[in-house]
Design a protein around this motif. Structure first.
Motif, PDB file in Angstrom:
ATOM      1  N   LEU A   1       5.369   7.452 -12.721  1.00 51.07           N
ATOM      2  CA  LEU A   1       6.000   7.215 -11.432  1.00 51.07           C
ATOM      3  C   LEU A   1       5.453   8.152 -10.373  1.00 51.07           C
ATOM      4  CD1 LEU A   1       9.733   7.119 -12.605  1.00 51.07           C
ATOM      5  CD2 LEU A   1       8.360   5.131 -11.966  1.00 51.07           C
ATOM      6  N   ALA A   2       5.519   7.703  -9.122  1.00 52.77           N
ATOM      7  CA  ALA A   2       5.260   8.563  -7.971  1.00 52.77           C
ATOM      8  C   ALA A   2       6.419   8.427  -7.005  1.00 52.77           C
ATOM      9  CB  ALA A   2       3.952   8.179  -7.274  1.00 52.77           C
ATOM     10  N   PHE A   3       6.918   9.568  -6.532  1.00 54.11           N
ATOM     11  CA  PHE A   3       7.917   9.599  -5.469  1.00 54.11           C
ATOM     12  C   PHE A   3       7.167   9.887  -4.172  1.00 54.11           C
ATOM     13  CE2 PHE A   3      10.247  10.330  -9.300  1.00 54.11           C
ATOM     14  CZ  PHE A   3      11.512   9.814  -9.090  1.00 54.11           C
ATOM     15  N   PRO A   4       6.915   8.877  -3.348  1.00 53.20           N
ATOM     16  CA  PRO A   4       6.062   9.081  -2.174  1.00 53.20           C
ATOM     17  C   PRO A   4       6.738   9.935  -1.105  1.00 53.20           C
ATOM     18  CG  PRO A   4       6.230   6.749  -2.773  1.00 53.20           C
ATOM     19  CD  PRO A   4       7.316   7.475  -3.501  1.00 53.20           C
ATOM     20  N   ALA A   5       5.909  10.630  -0.333  1.00 51.43           N
ATOM     21  CA  ALA A   5       6.407  11.362   0.825  1.00 51.43           C
ATOM     22  C   ALA A   5       6.869  10.372   1.887  1.00 51.43           C
ATOM     23  CB  ALA A   5       5.316  12.270   1.379  1.00 51.43           C
ATOM     24  N   ALA A   6       7.611  10.859   2.863  1.00 51.26           N
ATOM     25  CA  ALA A   6       8.176   9.998   3.898  1.00 51.26           C
ATOM     26  C   ALA A   6       7.079   9.277   4.678  1.00 51.26           C
ATOM     27  CB  ALA A   6       9.044  10.822   4.846  1.00 51.26           C
TER      28      ALA A   6
ATOM     29  N   SER B   1      12.355   4.703  -3.314  1.00 50.40           N
ATOM     30  CA  SER B   1      12.634   5.866  -4.148  1.00 50.40           C
ATOM     31  C   SER B   1      11.370   6.245  -4.914  1.00 50.40           C
ATOM     32  CB  SER B   1      13.777   5.568  -5.119  1.00 50.40           C
ATOM     33  OG  SER B   1      13.979   6.646  -6.016  1.00 50.40           O
ATOM     34  N   HIS B   2      10.887   5.326  -5.745  1.00 54.02           N
ATOM     35  CA  HIS B   2       9.667   5.613  -6.507  1.00 54.02           C
ATOM     36  C   HIS B   2       8.935   4.318  -6.839  1.00 54.02           C
ATOM     37  CE1 HIS B   2      11.917   4.379 -10.118  1.00 54.02           C
ATOM     38  NE2 HIS B   2      12.862   5.220  -9.765  1.00 54.02           N
ATOM     39  N   VAL B   3       7.661   4.465  -7.170  1.00 56.91           N
ATOM     40  CA  VAL B   3       6.817   3.348  -7.594  1.00 56.91           C
ATOM     41  C   VAL B   3       6.055   3.778  -8.838  1.00 56.91           C
ATOM     42  CG1 VAL B   3       6.559   2.429  -5.248  1.00 56.91           C
ATOM     43  CG2 VAL B   3       4.886   4.077  -6.113  1.00 56.91           C
ATOM     44  N   GLY B   4       5.690   2.819  -9.671  1.00 53.62           N
ATOM     45  CA  GLY B   4       4.928   3.176 -10.867  1.00 53.62           C
ATOM     46  C   GLY B   4       4.663   1.961 -11.727  1.00 53.62           C
ATOM     47  N   TRP B   5       4.177   2.220 -12.945  1.00 55.41           N
ATOM     48  CA  TRP B   5       3.913   1.099 -13.838  1.00 55.41           C
ATOM     49  C   TRP B   5       4.273   1.468 -15.274  1.00 55.41           C
ATOM     50  CZ3 TRP B   5       0.058   4.051 -11.666  1.00 55.41           C
ATOM     51  CH2 TRP B   5      -0.884   4.639 -12.508  1.00 55.41           C
TER      52      TRP B   5
ATOM     53  N   ALA C   1       0.841  -1.194   0.000  1.00 53.35           N
ATOM     54  CA  ALA C   1       0.000   0.000   0.000  1.00 53.35           C
ATOM     55  C   ALA C   1       0.876   1.244   0.000  1.00 53.35           C
ATOM     56  CB  ALA C   1      -0.922   0.005   1.222  1.00 53.35           C
ATOM     57  N   VAL C   2       0.498   2.222  -0.826  1.00 49.72           N
ATOM     58  CA  VAL C   2       1.230   3.476  -0.933  1.00 49.72           C
ATOM     59  C   VAL C   2       0.255   4.632  -0.739  1.00 49.72           C
ATOM     60  CG1 VAL C   2       2.701   4.922  -2.384  1.00 49.72           C
ATOM     61  CG2 VAL C   2       2.831   2.421  -2.581  1.00 49.72           C
ATOM     62  N   ASP C   3       0.479   5.422   0.318  1.00 49.53           N
ATOM     63  CA  ASP C   3      -0.297   6.636   0.538  1.00 49.53           C
ATOM     64  C   ASP C   3       0.282   7.713  -0.380  1.00 49.53           C
ATOM     65  OD1 ASP C   3      -1.482   8.971   1.415  1.00 49.53           O
ATOM     66  OD2 ASP C   3      -1.210   8.552   3.544  1.00 49.53           O
ATOM     67  N   LEU C   4      -0.536   8.270  -1.275  1.00 47.55           N
ATOM     68  CA  LEU C   4      -0.053   9.212  -2.283  1.00 47.55           C
ATOM     69  C   LEU C   4      -0.115  10.668  -1.841  1.00 47.55           C
ATOM     70  CD1 LEU C   4      -1.610   7.530  -5.441  1.00 47.55           C
ATOM     71  CD2 LEU C   4       0.800   7.506  -4.760  1.00 47.55           C
ATOM     72  N   ALA C   5      -0.543  10.924  -0.616  1.00 46.91           N
ATOM     73  CA  ALA C   5      -0.572  12.307  -0.129  1.00 46.91           C
ATOM     74  C   ALA C   5       0.848  12.865  -0.109  1.00 46.91           C
ATOM     75  CB  ALA C   5      -1.176  12.360   1.271  1.00 46.91           C
ATOM     76  N   GLY C   6       1.039  13.972  -0.778  1.00 42.89           N
ATOM     77  CA  GLY C   6       2.344  14.605  -0.812  1.00 42.89           C
ATOM     78  C   GLY C   6       3.325  14.032  -1.800  1.00 42.89           C
ATOM     79  N   ALA C   7       2.916  13.022  -2.568  1.00 37.85           N
ATOM     80  CA  ALA C   7       3.812  12.405  -3.547  1.00 37.85           C
ATOM     81  C   ALA C   7       4.026  13.334  -4.733  1.00 37.85           C
ATOM     82  CB  ALA C   7       3.237  11.076  -4.029  1.00 37.85           C
ATOM     83  N   ARG C   8       5.185  13.207  -5.354  1.00 41.21           N
ATOM     84  CA  ARG C   8       5.441  13.912  -6.612  1.00 41.21           C
ATOM     85  C   ARG C   8       5.280  12.927  -7.753  1.00 41.21           C
ATOM     86  NH1 ARG C   8      11.232  15.802  -7.094  1.00 41.21           N
ATOM     87  NH2 ARG C   8      11.543  13.892  -8.304  1.00 41.21           N
ATOM     88  N   VAL C   9       4.476  13.284  -8.724  1.00 42.79           N
ATOM     89  CA  VAL C   9       4.158  12.402  -9.846  1.00 42.79           C
ATOM     90  C   VAL C   9       4.918  12.865 -11.087  1.00 42.79           C
ATOM     91  CG1 VAL C   9       2.317  11.647 -11.415  1.00 42.79           C
ATOM     92  CG2 VAL C   9       1.909  11.743  -8.938  1.00 42.79           C
ATOM     93  N   GLY C  10       5.447  11.909 -11.814  1.00 41.02           N
ATOM     94  CA  GLY C  10       6.124  12.203 -13.075  1.00 41.02           C
ATOM     95  C   GLY C  10       5.844  11.120 -14.084  1.00 41.02           C
TER      96      GLY C  10
END
Length: 348
Positions: free
Chosen positions: A203-208, A272-276, A173-182
């Protein structure tokens, strides 16, 4: 396929491919363009970049810097964080003063410390992955590649939660609040932006503190840092972004344990990042056909329906480390707020 250390004959079709990629990036006759390389760059890529820019009648120049000393405790591969520029002000200024930069460094400028200064001046950057030209020819970006990535970015930005499951046992599970999307589709004509070739992923770079669960790497999944298909399952237990346990009895688990530990840095264990992947021309099996020296693996980050989990540097979370794993998984189901975008490894 000839190795990186041997001379590779330049083919006219490869010049065509480079010229087409540069056209998609909006290169115009008379435009100031830079080719960036280091002393250990793949020579054929540098030459193809120069020839393609000449064909397009751009005004081009070449910045070459020495490949820096090895300072890491282990080999570093496929990080996208080249340190070749080394803060050299003159080289950075020359790149920033150009309108278009062809990045032929070994690791690429995606996460380089000097990148903001280059983009901030309005340059657009195309990172040419350190691959045999045949790979770039096969994965040449097309104009129609942009729309699917933009749509995936829109959906990812509007979502609150990303969930990944697989028959192998992944439940993440990845909480996307505050994530940077590219997202990257292989070309960019907008000033102050970067893309890379091959491409086709979001991709999303999730917040801490945003990632928890279990990631199961099944046989046939890929450890791109090692350029290796897994022969045995490896289970990663993840708590608050960090891998806290590496379970498995085969050599794949042992290799990962050793590489993680070698950094002596907790951030190396973190996401670091997650995506598809969205690129239907990219192939999961491509690594089978190339020597390791001819293959950087960017294609495998983007094959359609893959789930990509990466560890290492994440500026959004305030973590900086050269330790890095890129782990493309097959057969996953990826949902955004409960809506499937990938189902059992197939794009929905």
């Amino acid at each position: 396929m000839s190795g990186a250390g041997s001379a590779v004959r330049i083919e006219a079709k490869w010049i065509d491919s480079f010229a087409e990629a540069f056209r998609l990036c909006g290169v115009q006759p008379g435009e100031a363009c830079a080719v960036l390389s280091e002393t250990q760059s793949r020579p054929v890529l540098v030459q193809l970049a120069e020839l393609a820019l000449a064909r397009l009648e751009a005004r081009w120049f070449h910045v070459t810097v020495p490949t820096p000393r090895v300072t890491a405790p282990v080999p570093v591969r496929s990080t996208g964080a080249s340190d070749a520029l080394g803060g050299l002000d003159g080289a950075v200024a020359a790149l920033a003063a150009s309108r278009f930069v062809v990045d032929c460094t070994v690791e690429g400028l995606q996460h380089a410390a000097e990148l903001p200064g280059i983009l901030g001046a309005g340059a657009r950057v195309l990172v040419v992955s350190n691959e045999h030209p045949e790979i770039l020819e096969r994965t040449l970006p097309r104009a129609e590649d942009e729309a699917p990535v933009r749509e995936a970015m829109r959906r990812l930005r509007s979502a609150r939660r990303l969930h990944v499951r697989s028959a192998a046992g992944t439940d993440l599970a990845v909480d996307l609040a505050g994530a940077r999307v590219g997202g990257v589709w292989g070309f960019t004509a907008r000033p102050g932006t970067l893309t890379h070739w091959p491409a086709g992923l979001v991709l999303a770079f999730p917040a801490a503190g945003s990632v928890d669960g279990t990631l199961v790497l099944a046989p046939g999944d890929v450890n791109l840092t090692f350029k290796r298909y897994l022969a045995d399952a490896v289970t990663l237990r993840i708590e608050r972004d960090h891998v806290v346990a590496i379970e498995g009895t085969g050599v794949d688990a042992d290799l990962m344990r050793g590489y993680f530990a070698a950094w002596g840095d907790p951030s190396a264990y973190a996401v670091s990042h997650v995506g598809w992947g969205l690129n239907r021309r990219a192939r999961w099996d491509a690594m089978t056909f190339y020597d390791k020296a001819d293959f950087n693996g960017t294609e495998l980050r983007a094959f359609a329906g893959s789930f990509l989990y990466s560890t290492g540097a994440n500026e959004v979370a305030g973590r900086h480390t050269p330790g890095h794993f890129d782990l493309p998984l097959r057969g996953c189901t990826v949902t955004l707020d409960g809506s499937e975008v990938v189902r059992a490894g197939e794009l929905v």
